[in-house]
Design an enzyme around this catalytic site. Structure first.
Site, PDB file in Angstrom:
ATOM      1  N   GLU A 120      28.758  67.352 -65.363  1.00  0.00           N
ATOM      2  CA  GLU A 120      27.839  66.744 -64.414  1.00  0.00           C
ATOM      3  C   GLU A 120      27.059  65.653 -65.143  1.00  0.00           C
ATOM      4  O   GLU A 120      26.643  65.867 -66.287  1.00  0.00           O
ATOM      5  CB  GLU A 120      26.836  67.780 -63.866  1.00  0.00           C
ATOM      6  CG  GLU A 120      26.015  67.209 -62.726  1.00  0.00           C
ATOM      7  CD  GLU A 120      25.003  68.205 -62.124  1.00  0.00           C
ATOM      8  OE1 GLU A 120      24.708  69.218 -62.762  1.00  0.00           O
ATOM      9  OE2 GLU A 120      24.551  67.926 -61.015  1.00  0.00           O
ATOM     10  N   GLY A 260      18.946  71.606 -69.693  1.00  0.00           N
ATOM     11  CA  GLY A 260      18.590  73.015 -69.848  1.00  0.00           C
ATOM     12  C   GLY A 260      19.804  73.915 -69.735  1.00  0.00           C
ATOM     13  O   GLY A 260      20.062  74.750 -70.596  1.00  0.00           O
ATOM     14  N   ALA A 261      20.553  73.739 -68.660  1.00  0.00           N
ATOM     15  CA  ALA A 261      21.703  74.597 -68.420  1.00  0.00           C
ATOM     16  C   ALA A 261      22.549  73.986 -67.317  1.00  0.00           C
ATOM     17  O   ALA A 261      22.090  73.102 -66.600  1.00  0.00           O
ATOM     18  CB  ALA A 261      21.243  75.988 -67.996  1.00  0.00           C
ATOM     19  N   MET A 262      23.773  74.506 -67.179  1.00  0.00           N
ATOM     20  CA  MET A 262      24.686  73.919 -66.199  1.00  0.00           C
ATOM     21  C   MET A 262      25.460  75.001 -65.467  1.00  0.00           C
ATOM     22  O   MET A 262      25.990  75.929 -66.071  1.00  0.00           O
ATOM     23  CB  MET A 262      25.633  72.956 -66.931  1.00  0.00           C
ATOM     24  CG  MET A 262      26.625  72.268 -66.048  1.00  0.00           C
ATOM     25  SD  MET A 262      25.811  71.201 -64.822  1.00  0.00           S
ATOM     26  CE  MET A 262      26.988  71.312 -63.494  1.00  0.00           C
ATOM     27  N   GLU A 263      25.539  74.816 -64.141  1.00  0.00           N
ATOM     28  CA  GLU A 263      26.044  75.846 -63.242  1.00  0.00           C
ATOM     29  C   GLU A 263      27.553  75.857 -63.055  1.00  0.00           C
ATOM     30  O   GLU A 263      28.031  76.318 -62.004  1.00  0.00           O
ATOM     31  CB  GLU A 263      25.382  75.661 -61.870  1.00  0.00           C
ATOM     32  CG  GLU A 263      25.846  74.419 -61.085  1.00  0.00           C
ATOM     33  CD  GLU A 263      24.935  73.198 -61.211  1.00  0.00           C
ATOM     34  OE1 GLU A 263      24.195  73.124 -62.216  1.00  0.00           O
ATOM     35  OE2 GLU A 263      24.976  72.327 -60.329  1.00  0.00           O
ATOM     36  N   GLU A 297      20.620  78.773 -62.206  1.00  0.00           N
ATOM     37  CA  GLU A 297      22.059  78.489 -62.341  1.00  0.00           C
ATOM     38  C   GLU A 297      22.875  79.464 -61.496  1.00  0.00           C
ATOM     39  O   GLU A 297      23.868  79.083 -60.877  1.00  0.00           O
ATOM     40  CB  GLU A 297      22.501  78.553 -63.805  1.00  0.00           C
ATOM     41  CG  GLU A 297      21.715  77.659 -64.755  1.00  0.00           C
ATOM     42  CD  GLU A 297      21.555  76.220 -64.297  1.00  0.00           C
ATOM     43  OE1 GLU A 297      22.453  75.705 -63.610  1.00  0.00           O
ATOM     44  OE2 GLU A 297      20.507  75.608 -64.611  1.00  0.00           O
ATOM     45  N   HIS A 300      22.877  78.478 -57.850  1.00  0.00           N
ATOM     46  CA  HIS A 300      23.754  77.327 -57.563  1.00  0.00           C
ATOM     47  C   HIS A 300      25.138  77.773 -57.077  1.00  0.00           C
ATOM     48  O   HIS A 300      25.841  76.996 -56.439  1.00  0.00           O
ATOM     49  CB  HIS A 300      23.955  76.477 -58.819  1.00  0.00           C
ATOM     50  CG  HIS A 300      22.982  75.343 -58.971  1.00  0.00           C
ATOM     51  ND1 HIS A 300      22.653  74.497 -57.944  1.00  0.00           N
ATOM     52  CD2 HIS A 300      22.306  74.883 -60.063  1.00  0.00           C
ATOM     53  CE1 HIS A 300      21.798  73.573 -58.386  1.00  0.00           C
ATOM     54  NE2 HIS A 300      21.570  73.787 -59.662  1.00  0.00           N
ATOM     55  N   GLU A 319      19.815  70.542 -55.689  1.00  0.00           N
ATOM     56  CA  GLU A 319      18.764  70.794 -56.678  1.00  0.00           C
ATOM     57  C   GLU A 319      17.436  71.189 -56.029  1.00  0.00           C
ATOM     58  O   GLU A 319      16.783  72.138 -56.462  1.00  0.00           O
ATOM     59  CB  GLU A 319      18.592  69.601 -57.617  1.00  0.00           C
ATOM     60  CG  GLU A 319      19.816  69.316 -58.496  1.00  0.00           C
ATOM     61  CD  GLU A 319      20.278  70.510 -59.319  1.00  0.00           C
ATOM     62  OE1 GLU A 319      19.538  71.509 -59.421  1.00  0.00           O
ATOM     63  OE2 GLU A 319      21.411  70.443 -59.858  1.00  0.00           O
TER      64      GLU A 319
HETATM   65  N1  0A1 Z   1      22.742  70.834 -62.649  1.00  0.00           N
HETATM   66  C1  0A1 Z   1      22.007  71.368 -63.745  1.00  0.00           C
HETATM   67  C2  0A1 Z   1      21.278  70.402 -64.585  1.00  0.00           C
HETATM   68  C3  0A1 Z   1      22.058  69.438 -65.365  1.00  0.00           C
HETATM   69  C4  0A1 Z   1      22.050  68.126 -64.987  1.00  0.00           C
HETATM   70  C5  0A1 Z   1      22.679  67.164 -65.720  1.00  0.00           C
HETATM   71  C6  0A1 Z   1      23.297  67.544 -66.862  1.00  0.00           C
HETATM   72  O1  0A1 Z   1      23.908  66.585 -67.598  1.00  0.00           O
HETATM   73  C7  0A1 Z   1      23.754  65.272 -67.211  1.00  0.00           C
HETATM   74  C8  0A1 Z   1      23.300  68.845 -67.267  1.00  0.00           C
HETATM   75  C9  0A1 Z   1      22.681  69.803 -66.501  1.00  0.00           C
HETATM   76  C10 0A1 Z   1      20.900  72.213 -63.184  1.00  0.00           C
HETATM   77  O2  0A1 Z   1      20.265  71.835 -62.206  1.00  0.00           O
HETATM   78  O3  0A1 Z   1      20.635  73.239 -63.739  1.00  0.00           O
HETATM   79 ZN    ZN Z   2      20.078  72.834 -60.671  1.00  0.00          ZN
END
Ligand code: 0A1
Ligand code: ZN
Length: 872
Positions: A120, A260-263, A297, A300, A319
């Protein structure tokens, strides 16, 4: 690199459908090969095949098994185009990558010998040529081949099919994800990792294997994340009827991670700092953040993954909604009242500032240069407020009905914020046409409140006027649809029954005014005495109130409002006015005295045995300097510093005994318990100590020092270290050196050591930060190191904007250096310059010339460029 803008209005639906994709990863030390094979159908007759790709070396491209020669396709730095393709075909593309040299940490990269991905928003295109857009959803089959000893763990999304031993010291894992997904949710991990395992049985009886992976030796610190995951899974079933949909759920902790983290579907990748925790290595705040991010996460999986985005302009669809869900979860796990206060504090400090600055944008933006820059507090936190307002209007029951309808209509689809608003409003018989302006118009509206009481008619009238200042590209605004939760209180603080045109009760029985016009008047009859207004209860809309309430009413509300949010809010309003007065006096070099009535009210609250410690802690907290800077016309760092010290010292003196008693009551109690209640006791007593230390009384400093050396948990140790770090004494050096020796090999914990020094208000902070960038433990390519030292310093309003130093130049050098390696990390530093327009002329010139110097770097990323050039 393309520097143009992209626009929402240019959205076109995809020309191809991808029935499925097979991805084969061959991982080596010096290069990796990726073979992607997709089954493709053309949906727009005559359309050429256009794939996104940035950086991967194209080895071959085949259509239905036949290799194309370079005359049959066009390759640019951003796209691969094949003019003539059949209506239905198999597309095979082979690319080569060097993850070991990937410092941007986007796409496939290596962190401490572990291969991992972050796709992402638009980084799948750095792995292979593909439809890198969320509205192309397909099912993925993945194989990963790698050395068996170096990479015993091979993970991807979905179901683990098998692992084959290839005999030559290598092995190959097969994964298949049964759910269609956009490519930004793809993930891969390969490495030597430790793991803890557990299970969760869903309410329909599916047994889910849960795994949390981290570096060997860190497994013991993964249990809190695991517990948080199980709580989240249960909560989503109870609150929204949503169950998990795969047999495995994996979380992997990675040390080098931009966000922070990724879903990613079934395979969340986390920044280590949001997984690892135990009493010695994590504070109560860390425990809380881990629980809420694990929940975020996990949530999501439905809001983002099952129902995803049509395009990136809709980012808040997932989000905003998911932040709203994690806030609700946290409220249920802790205390709804204080959770709401915390969420609003966060919104005001970051999002209101964004709305007032040169990068203000709507919750659903209509243009941008870099999609990466969409991950803002407007999209996340204001987006959550927009969802919350919907819930306030229709009530919680109505909102649940709407959520059910959303999933009934859109499961498996890529949709828009408008689709969401329709799913909530229609089953509740509401019209959200005007409400949708919250998505399209940027800026924080102001609601002006005027009251009148006519004793002879026993009539109370409330006049509300709304307005919203211009934001970039939006000179005028249409009125918003603003839900205001209200009450009128009698002399005892009891809520009066309300019966007035324009006031309705929602499905939770709360009184709501839906302000739609620029100006509206509400008349309340049968009022035998002038009632006291409690408005914007629970912060029912993200607006700024302009309300010249009488001091007596404010103090009455602080003491008596049954809405705990407003009790605290009125205290903040009083504190904020006192602060402004102190700042003005400091600028005129006048004596700094604090209104005694406020101090007495605080003292009374500390002594009040009925008030909860969590609430007392919120009441003791003064408005943040970032919030004050938004309100003040001029950001004068010296005056802010003087005002802060005067205010805090006055509280310490007036409330000395109550603060000391509070400290003694809660210090040393249940030191290893991280339950939110016990955490709140600790927060309150550590705040008490922080205030007391303002007087620099040796006895208090001795208490702080003792707390540092005898601490049985990191919360107490850090709280004491933060106090000692403000001193110029050997105590400071001793504690800092000791902490360094304890944690020098543990970067997650050592980062707190960087932050304590970067956020110190001592005048030498800049020099110390400069020196720390040369410290052997500081690694400029590690995002957490940069955030803990440099971003923390950028948020140090007083020392960053100190006219006696040249922080701007140092910071600009850092941004330039980091941007060349990692644009996302560099762009997160840019926010330090958000208050440029509020600086005094000489300071402003200095800041602007540094911003110009950064923007003049030809190779600067579009991320940083977009954020900085708007200031010029
Ligand atoms: N979707 C994730 C946050 C996230 C956004 C961008 C990233 O890289 C560009 C990485 C993680 C969340 O909302 O937790
Ligand atoms: Zn998120």
């Amino acid at each position: 690199m393309k520097q143009e803008k992209i626009f929402l209005k240019d959205y076109k639906s995809p020309d191809f459908t991808v029935d499925n994709v097979n991805l084969d990863f061959i991982l080596n030390e010096d290069f990796c090969r990726v073979i992607s094979q997709s089954q493709v159908r053309k949906t727009t007759p005559g359309a050429p095949l256009l794939l996104n790709g940035e950086g991967p070396k194209l080895i071959s491209i085949k259509v239905d098994g036949k290799a194309l020669d370079s005359s049959q396709y066009e390759l640019t730095s951003e796209e691969l185009m094949v003019k003539d393709v059949p209506d239905q075909f198999t597309l095979e593309i082979e690319t080569e990558l060097q993850p070991q040299n990937n410092t941007a940490l986007e796409g496939l990269y290596k962190s401490n010998g572990i291969f991992c991905t972050q796709c992402e928003a638009q980084s799948f295109r750095t792995i292979t040529y593909f439809w890198d857009r969320p509205d192309v959803m397909t099912s993925y089959s993945v194989t990963i081949e790698a050395d068996k000893t170096k990479y015993p763990v091979l993970l991807s999304n979905g179901d683990r099919l098998k692992v084959e031993d290839l005999g030559n010291g290598r092995h190959k894992a097969y994964w298949k994800d049964p759910h269609k997904k956009p490519c930004y949710l793809f993930a891969l991990v390969a490495g030597d990792l430790g793991v803890i395992r557990d299970t969760f049985t869903t309410r329909s009886g599916r047994k889910v294997n849960l795994e949390v992976y981290a570096a060997h030796g860190k497994q013991d610190r993964c249990h809190h994340a695991m517990e948080s995951l199980k709580k989240s899974m249960k909560w989503d079933e109870e609150a929204f009827g949503l169950e998990y949909d795969l047999n495995d759920y994996m979380i992997v902790a990675i040390d080098d991670f931009n966000a922070g983290a990724m879903e990613n579907k079934g395979l969340n990748i986390f920044n280590s700092r949001l997984v690892l925790a135990d009493t010695a290595s994590a504070t109560d705040t860390d425990f809380f953040s881990i629980e809420s991010v694990v929940a975020h996460e996990y949530f999501h999986n439905w809001t983002g993954n099952r129902v995803t985005l049509r395009d990136w302009f809709q980012l808040s669809l997932k989000e905003g909604l998911t932040v709203f869900r994690d806030q609700e979860f946290s409220g249920d796990m802790t205390d709804r009242g204080t959770q709401r206060i915390d969420d609003v504090d966060g919104l005001r400090a970051a999002q209101f500032a964004e709305d007032a600055g040169t990068n203000a944008h709507p919750v659903r933006p209509d243009s941008c240069m870099s999609v990466d820059n969409f991950f803002t507090s407007t999209i996340y936190e204001k987006g959550a407020e927009v969802i919350r307002m919907m819930q306030t209007i229709v009530g919680r029951k109505g909102f649940r009905k709407g959520m059910d309808e959303y999933f009934r209509r859109h499961d498996g689809q890529a949709v828009t914020t408008e689709d969401f608003a329709a799913a909530i409003s229609e089953p509740n018989g509401k019209d959200f046409t005007q409400f949708r302006r919250w998505y399209s118009q940027a800026g924080t509206p102001t609601v002006k409140v005027q009251e009148a009481y006519d004793a002879s008619k026993k009539e109370y009238t409330l006049t509300l006027e709304q307005s919203c200042a211009p934001t970039p590209g939006q000179p005028t605004k249409e009125p918003f649809h603003i839900p205001l939760m209200v009450a009128l209180l009698d002399k005892q603080g009891k809520e009066l029954p309300l019966n007035a045109k324009g006031v309705h009760t929602n499905s939770d029985g709360k009184y709501i005014i839906e302000l739609r016009e620029a100006r509206e008047v509400y008349t309340f009859t049968g009022m035998n005495e002038k009632p006291v207004l409690s408005i914007l209860r629970e912060f029912s809309a993200p607006v700024t109130l302009q309300w010249a309430a009488a001091a007596d009413d404010l103090y009455f509300l602080v003491e008596k409002d049954p809405d705990s949010f407003n009790r605290r809010e009125m205290a903040q309003k009083l504190a904020s006015d006192i602060y402004s007065d102190l700042i003005a006096k400091a600028r005129k070099k006048e004596a700094l005295t604090v209104e005694p009535r406020f101090l007495k009210a605080l003292n009374a609250l500390l002594l009040d045995t009925k008030a909860s410690p969590a609430f007392k802690a919120k009441m003791l907290q003064l408005p943040s300097l970032h919030v004050l800077a938004q309100k003040e016309a001029v950001l004068d760092a010296n005056a802010f510093y003087a005002a802060r010290n005067a205010f805090r010292t006055a509280i310490a003196k007036e409330c000395r005994q109550a603060l000391l008693d509070t400290y003694r009551q809660y210090h040393g109690v249940e030191t290893k318990n991280h339950d939110s209640k016990v955490g709140a006791h600790r927060r309150l007593k550590n705040m008490a100590l922080g205030y007391l230390a303002e007087t620099k009384d040796p006895e208090i400093l001795k208490l702080a020092s003792e707390q540092y050396w005898k601490a049985e948990n990191l919360t107490d140790r850090m709280a004491a270290m933060a106090i000692l770090a403000e001193l110029d004494s050997p105590e400071r050096t001793k504690a800092l050196d000791h902490f360094y020796q304890e944690w020098k090999n543990d970067s997650v914990v050592l980062n707190k050591w960087f932050t304590v020094q970067a956020t110190s208000l001592r005048p030498h902070t800049l020099d110390e930060v400069k020196a720390l960038t040369k410290h052997p433990a500081f690694n400029i390519t590690n995002p957490n190191n940069v955030y803990s030292l440099l971003r923390a310093f950028g948020s140090n309003l007083i020392r960053f904007n100190d006219p006696q130093t040249d922080a701007f130049k140092f910071y600009a050098d850092c941004i330039i250096e980091i941007d060349a390696k990692n644009p996302q990390v560099a762009s997160r530093l840019c926010a330090a310059f958000n208050f440029v327009q509020k600086l005094e002329p000489a300071m402003k010139d200095r800041a602007l010339s540094e911003i110009k110097r950064i923007v003049a770097v030809e190779t600067l990323s579009k991320n940083s460029r977009e954020l900085l050039q708007s200031a010029l």
